[in-house]
Design a protein around this motif. Structure first.
Motif, PDB file in Angstrom:
ATOM      1  N   ARG A  99      73.503 -31.923  51.462  1.00 23.28           N
ATOM      2  CA  ARG A  99      74.233 -30.724  51.046  1.00 23.28           C
ATOM      3  C   ARG A  99      73.865 -30.290  49.629  1.00 23.28           C
ATOM      4  O   ARG A  99      74.102 -29.159  49.233  1.00 23.28           O
ATOM      5  N   ILE A 100      73.318 -31.227  48.890  1.00 26.93           N
ATOM      6  CA  ILE A 100      72.999 -30.968  47.486  1.00 26.93           C
ATOM      7  C   ILE A 100      71.606 -31.532  47.221  1.00 26.93           C
ATOM      8  O   ILE A 100      71.269 -32.610  47.733  1.00 26.93           O
ATOM      9  N   VAL A 101      70.823 -30.820  46.438  1.00 24.12           N
ATOM     10  CA  VAL A 101      69.537 -31.366  45.981  1.00 24.12           C
ATOM     11  C   VAL A 101      69.398 -31.093  44.476  1.00 24.12           C
ATOM     12  O   VAL A 101      70.091 -30.238  43.923  1.00 24.12           O
ATOM     13  N   GLU A 102      68.503 -31.813  43.859  1.00 22.95           N
ATOM     14  CA  GLU A 102      68.241 -31.605  42.427  1.00 22.95           C
ATOM     15  C   GLU A 102      67.261 -30.431  42.297  1.00 22.95           C
ATOM     16  O   GLU A 102      66.127 -30.517  42.777  1.00 22.95           O
ATOM     17  N   VAL A 103      67.695 -29.369  41.672  1.00 22.64           N
ATOM     18  CA  VAL A 103      66.831 -28.191  41.558  1.00 22.64           C
ATOM     19  C   VAL A 103      66.193 -28.053  40.173  1.00 22.64           C
ATOM     20  O   VAL A 103      65.241 -27.292  40.005  1.00 22.64           O
ATOM     21  N   TYR A 104      66.752 -28.753  39.200  1.00 19.07           N
ATOM     22  CA  TYR A 104      66.102 -28.814  37.884  1.00 19.07           C
ATOM     23  C   TYR A 104      65.874 -30.287  37.555  1.00 19.07           C
ATOM     24  O   TYR A 104      66.827 -31.068  37.490  1.00 19.07           O
ATOM     25  N   ASN A 105      64.616 -30.640  37.361  1.00 20.41           N
ATOM     26  CA  ASN A 105      64.266 -32.014  36.991  1.00 20.41           C
ATOM     27  C   ASN A 105      63.395 -31.942  35.747  1.00 20.41           C
ATOM     28  O   ASN A 105      62.388 -31.230  35.726  1.00 20.41           O
ATOM     29  N   GLY A 106      63.781 -32.687  34.735  1.00 14.90           N
ATOM     30  CA  GLY A 106      63.075 -32.613  33.455  1.00 14.90           C
ATOM     31  C   GLY A 106      61.640 -33.088  33.506  1.00 14.90           C
ATOM     32  O   GLY A 106      60.854 -32.794  32.601  1.00 14.90           O
ATOM     33  N   GLU A 164      82.874 -42.417  37.919  1.00 17.77           N
ATOM     34  CA  GLU A 164      82.036 -42.179  39.095  1.00 17.77           C
ATOM     35  C   GLU A 164      82.842 -41.552  40.236  1.00 17.77           C
ATOM     36  O   GLU A 164      82.315 -40.720  40.981  1.00 17.77           O
ATOM     37  N   THR A 165      84.090 -41.949  40.365  1.00 13.37           N
ATOM     38  CA  THR A 165      84.918 -41.393  41.447  1.00 13.37           C
ATOM     39  C   THR A 165      85.126 -39.894  41.235  1.00 13.37           C
ATOM     40  O   THR A 165      84.997 -39.096  42.181  1.00 13.37           O
ATOM     41  N   GLU A 166      85.419 -39.523  39.999  1.00 12.03           N
ATOM     42  CA  GLU A 166      85.603 -38.092  39.710  1.00 12.03           C
ATOM     43  C   GLU A 166      84.292 -37.329  39.839  1.00 12.03           C
ATOM     44  O   GLU A 166      84.291 -36.157  40.220  1.00 12.03           O
ATOM     45  N   LEU A 167      83.188 -37.994  39.557  1.00  4.28           N
ATOM     46  CA  LEU A 167      81.893 -37.338  39.719  1.00  4.28           C
ATOM     47  C   LEU A 167      81.654 -37.012  41.194  1.00  4.28           C
ATOM     48  O   LEU A 167      81.240 -35.899  41.546  1.00  4.28           O
ATOM     49  N   VAL A 168      81.917 -37.980  42.050  1.00  2.27           N
ATOM     50  CA  VAL A 168      81.727 -37.750  43.488  1.00  2.27           C
ATOM     51  C   VAL A 168      82.659 -36.639  43.965  1.00  2.27           C
ATOM     52  O   VAL A 168      82.255 -35.745  44.730  1.00  2.27           O
ATOM     53  N   GLU A 169      83.893 -36.670  43.500  1.00  3.48           N
ATOM     54  CA  GLU A 169      84.851 -35.624  43.911  1.00  3.48           C
ATOM     55  C   GLU A 169      84.350 -34.248  43.489  1.00  3.48           C
ATOM     56  O   GLU A 169      84.409 -33.285  44.260  1.00  3.48           O
ATOM     57  N   ALA A 170      83.855 -34.163  42.270  1.00  3.96           N
ATOM     58  CA  ALA A 170      83.383 -32.864  41.772  1.00  3.96           C
ATOM     59  C   ALA A 170      82.155 -32.397  42.549  1.00  3.96           C
ATOM     60  O   ALA A 170      82.015 -31.199  42.846  1.00  3.96           O
ATOM     61  N   LEU A 171      81.293 -33.333  42.881  1.00  6.84           N
ATOM     62  CA  LEU A 171      80.091 -32.955  43.653  1.00  6.84           C
ATOM     63  C   LEU A 171      80.487 -32.503  45.055  1.00  6.84           C
ATOM     64  O   LEU A 171      79.973 -31.501  45.573  1.00  6.84           O
ATOM     65  N   LYS A 172      81.410 -33.210  45.665  1.00  7.74           N
ATOM     66  CA  LYS A 172      81.827 -32.842  47.016  1.00  7.74           C
ATOM     67  C   LYS A 172      82.590 -31.517  47.017  1.00  7.74           C
ATOM     68  O   LYS A 172      82.545 -30.767  47.998  1.00  7.74           O
ATOM     69  N   ALA A 173      83.271 -31.248  45.922  1.00 10.28           N
ATOM     70  CA  ALA A 173      84.016 -29.987  45.836  1.00 10.28           C
ATOM     71  C   ALA A 173      83.098 -28.804  45.562  1.00 10.28           C
ATOM     72  O   ALA A 173      83.503 -27.647  45.715  1.00 10.28           O
ATOM     73  N   GLY A 174      81.888 -29.087  45.160  1.00  6.90           N
ATOM     74  CA  GLY A 174      80.921 -28.015  44.912  1.00  6.90           C
ATOM     75  C   GLY A 174      81.177 -27.242  43.628  1.00  6.90           C
ATOM     76  O   GLY A 174      80.652 -26.140  43.454  1.00  6.90           O
ATOM     77  N   GLU A 175      81.940 -27.826  42.728  1.00  2.35           N
ATOM     78  CA  GLU A 175      82.313 -27.107  41.507  1.00  2.35           C
ATOM     79  C   GLU A 175      81.339 -27.450  40.373  1.00  2.35           C
ATOM     80  O   GLU A 175      81.698 -28.085  39.389  1.00  2.35           O
ATOM     81  N   PHE A 176      80.115 -27.015  40.545  1.00  2.13           N
ATOM     82  CA  PHE A 176      79.100 -27.340  39.535  1.00  2.13           C
ATOM     83  C   PHE A 176      77.921 -26.387  39.666  1.00  2.13           C
ATOM     84  O   PHE A 176      77.779 -25.682  40.672  1.00  2.13           O
TER      85      PHE A 176
END
Lengths: 150, 140, 211
Positions: free
Chosen positions: C136-143, C190-202
């Motif tokens: 559902r998510i991929v890295e679109v900017y990689n340094g 890490e738990t909040e990170l996963v929640e934020a990623l799953k919520a799509g709020e980024f």
């Protein structure tokens, strides 16, 4: 297609023991040319007349052991490339003196890269002078990009 | 001639950039290096021969890039004693291209004079081709 | 809140940065990021505790992993001890489906990184293996991207409807924070990170200079 290398078995069998010993001597002008081509400005590396003249700190990474792999090491398929070099200079290397390089396989590991599975072989050459004073430790990472399965 | 103005570890600040270094990777200089290093192989010194090996052109030897890193440090701090340089070759550097080397101080131990430096060799597009870290000692 | 979601320390075989120096660099250079996630290659670094360093510098330091699958490299966030028993993080032949399924079952999230990169990026394998299920998510900017690798990643994300994150893929100190991910909420663990990623709020952001 050759079989993929068994990294654990290779590590157990080959990592650690010295498999090559080779002597080297260095010409002053060659050492100076090496340094100058790299853009060195410190005269102790660029001017053979400098009383402290010595090899550039990275010079030992140019040295090849007499054998690339330990005796009995399996033939590796794929294109071997230089993946990296690490050098720890310990004491100056002067022109004219004879030094000995003893090489052992230090590490083997794998990862995938832009061109498929890569196997990394880290050979470590330790350099000593005639009195067995250690002069440098030079690590050479060779990467073999294995040919993908057909 | 030295460009050095760093004499002791007290002259160094965290995060400071070393003067940018444009290495000479012309075919003539690479040939000179290859002969001196006993690495005089066509893949480093002859574009056509390198292309016949499937390479995009003659390549700057990785050990030469590492030598540039050391030279850059000495230009910045003439008296620096290099304790280690660890270099990772990420992508080929083409002979006769234009590259820049950047260096930045990333750690300082003022008590024993040790300084760590990040070194990055970039191509014209600003892409990292070679990177490494060096640890040096400066007078306290 | 801005987090660099992809960084390596000396714990990775090709990492040369100490975590404290990343922090020192972020502060000295006044980088706009609020923290970073250590995604060591082919392992989950369970033993290191960076909470003191994070507190000292006022930065959020989290831990994840970068594993290797037939679709290329994949970041895993929210790694737990039970998840580390589900598959061999050290393997370079993990099935992506297994990584995604196990991650979801254990409250983690798996995100293909640098998907526009030859061999180790997901886009290069779609023709052969098809569009993977569960991404559902991929890295679109990689340094560390070269050439048009990020553009390929963004095009693929647009076509397949993926959300995008950003990470520096830093291996040395001075590369931290080149790309990052902006979250609309605070992420403290890490738990909040996963929640934020799953919520799509980024959203993914890059600070690399245009070349």
């Amino acid at each position: 297609m050759t079989e993929p290398l068994d990294i654990d078995a290779l590590t157990a069998r080959y990592v650690g023991p010295v498999f090559d010993e080779k002597t080297f001597t260095f010409d002053a002008q060659e050492l100076a040319d090496f340094a100058q081509a790299c853009g060195e400005t410190a005269s102790r590396y660029t001017d053979p007349a400098d009383p402290d003249f010595q090899a550039s700190p990275t010079m030992p990474t140019r040295l090849h052991p007499g054998a690339r792999f330990p005796e009995g090491f399996p033939e590796v398929a794929g294109l071997g490339m230089d993946a990296g070099k690490a050098i720890q200079p310990i004491a100056p290397i002067r022109p004219g003196e004879t030094i000995v390089g003893r090489t052992h396989m230090h590490e083997i590991y794998t990862k995938t890269g832009r061109s498929g599975r890569m196997v990394f072989f880290v050979n470590r050459m330790e350099l000593f002078d005639a009195s067995e004073q250690q002069l440098a430790v030079s690590d050479s990472r060779i990467v073999i990009r294995e040919k993908p399965s057909e | 001639m030295s460009e050095s103005n760093i004499a002791t570890v007290a002259d160094v600040e965290f995060g400071v950039e070393l003067p940018a270094f444009l290495p000479d990777i012309s075919i003539d200089n690479v040939k000179r290096f290859a002969v001196a290093a006993h690495w005089d192989f066509p893949r480093f010194t002859d574009h056509e021969a390198a292309r016949s090996e499937g390479l995009p052109g003659a390549l700057v030897p990785g050990i030469m890039s590492q030598g540039f890193f050391a030279a850059m440090i000495h230009r910045w701090a003439d008296g620096a004693q290099i304790n280690s340089i660890d270099t990772i070759f990420r992508a080929p550097v083409l002979v006769d291209s234009t590259c820049t080397i950047n260096g930045v101080v990333t750690d300082i131990d003022e008590d024993n004079g040790q300084v760590e430096i990040d070194l990055t060799m970039l191509n014209e597009k600003g892409e990292t081709r070679v990177f490494g870290t060096a640890q040096i000692t400066l007078p306290v | 809140m801005l987090l660099d979601l992809h960084a390596h320390s000396v714990k990775s075989d090709d990492g040369r940065a100490k975590v404290a120096n990343y922090c020192q660099w972020i502060k000295a250079k006044e980088l706009p990021i609020d923290g970073f996630v250590l995604t060591e290659h082919r392992q989950f670094d369970d033993e290191s505790d960076y909470s003191d360093i994070g507190a000292k510098f006022g930065l959020t330091i989290l831990k994840g992993s970068e594993v290797e699958t037939e679709y290329g490299h994949v970041l895993v966030f929210g790694v737990t001890e039970p998840l580390t028993r589900e598959f061999d993080f050290a393997s370079i032949h993990l099935p992506l489906a297994q990584v995604i399924e196990a991650s979801e079952r254990h409250g983690a999230v798996a995100i293909p990184c640098h998907p526009g990169r030859p061999r180790v990026g997901m886009a290069a394998h779609i023709d052969e293996f098809g569009v993977p299920v569960g991404v559902r998510i991929v890295e679109v900017y990689n340094g560390g991207s070269r050439d048009d690798e990020d553009a390929i990643a963004q095009a693929m994300a647009t076509e397949l409807g993926y959300r995008g994150i950003g990470g520096s893929d830093a291996h040395i100190v001075s590369h931290i924070g080149r790309c990052a991910t902006r979250f609309s909420q605070q992420v403290n663990n890490e738990t909040e990170l996963v929640e934020a990623l799953k919520a799509g709020e980024f959203e993914a952001v890059t600070f690399r200079e245009a070349s």
